[in-house]
Design a protein around this motif. Sequence first.
Motif, PDB file in Angstrom:
ATOM      1  N   LYS A 243       0.828  -1.206   0.000  1.00  0.00           N
ATOM      2  CA  LYS A 243       0.000   0.000   0.000  1.00  0.00           C
ATOM      3  C   LYS A 243       0.861   1.253   0.000  1.00  0.00           C
TER       4      LYS A 243
ATOM      5  N   THR B  63      -0.035   3.818  -2.847  1.00  0.00           N
ATOM      6  CA  THR B  63      -1.450   4.093  -3.031  1.00  0.00           C
ATOM      7  C   THR B  63      -1.845   5.418  -2.396  1.00  0.00           C
ATOM      8  N   LYS B  64      -2.509   6.237  -3.171  1.00  0.00           N
ATOM      9  CA  LYS B  64      -3.038   7.529  -2.724  1.00  0.00           C
ATOM     10  C   LYS B  64      -4.524   7.570  -3.046  1.00  0.00           C
ATOM     11  N   TRP B  65      -5.144   8.704  -2.791  1.00  0.00           N
ATOM     12  CA  TRP B  65      -6.552   8.876  -3.122  1.00  0.00           C
ATOM     13  C   TRP B  65      -6.752   8.605  -4.597  1.00  0.00           C
ATOM     14  N   PRO B  66      -7.768   7.999  -5.047  1.00  0.00           N
ATOM     15  CA  PRO B  66      -9.025   7.632  -4.407  1.00  0.00           C
ATOM     16  C   PRO B  66      -9.061   6.204  -3.883  1.00  0.00           C
ATOM     17  N   LEU B  67      -7.969   5.502  -3.937  1.00  0.00           N
ATOM     18  CA  LEU B  67      -7.960   4.091  -3.517  1.00  0.00           C
ATOM     19  C   LEU B  67      -7.093   3.887  -2.273  1.00  0.00           C
ATOM     20  N   ILE B  68      -7.346   4.664  -1.252  1.00  0.00           N
ATOM     21  CA  ILE B  68      -6.583   4.560  -0.006  1.00  0.00           C
ATOM     22  C   ILE B  68      -6.827   3.187   0.616  1.00  0.00           C
ATOM     23  N   ASP B  69      -5.779   2.625   1.195  1.00  0.00           N
ATOM     24  CA  ASP B  69      -5.817   1.297   1.836  1.00  0.00           C
ATOM     25  C   ASP B  69      -6.118   0.178   0.855  1.00  0.00           C
TER      26      ASP B  69
ATOM     27  N   THR C 299      -4.768   0.107  -7.836  1.00  0.00           N
ATOM     28  CA  THR C 299      -4.612   1.436  -8.411  1.00  0.00           C
ATOM     29  C   THR C 299      -4.220   1.349  -9.887  1.00  0.00           C
TER      30      THR C 299
END
Length: 78
Positions: free
Chosen positions: A36, A39-45, A51
């Motif tokens: 992770k 990974t950034k917004w919009p797919l956090i966690d 992504t």
Amino acid sequence: MATKLNSKIPVFGLNYKLVLWVSKLNRLSDAEYVSKQYTKWPLIDRSFLDTALWLNGELMKNAAEIGYGRFLYKPCEK
């Protein structure tokens, strides 16, 4: 390094950016794909694999919409 589509829309280095994206994906290990870390917004966690799959799907959708728009616009040029 700008090219022109239809002599009106400038496109700056799309081929270069594609090569960078593909080379980045090819260099990642399996552990990096499931991490992770990237990974950034919009797919956090979510994993980076999620992504990358989301982004590739968005790019394909946008390319299809552009192609369809050009297909519809072509008869109006005459």
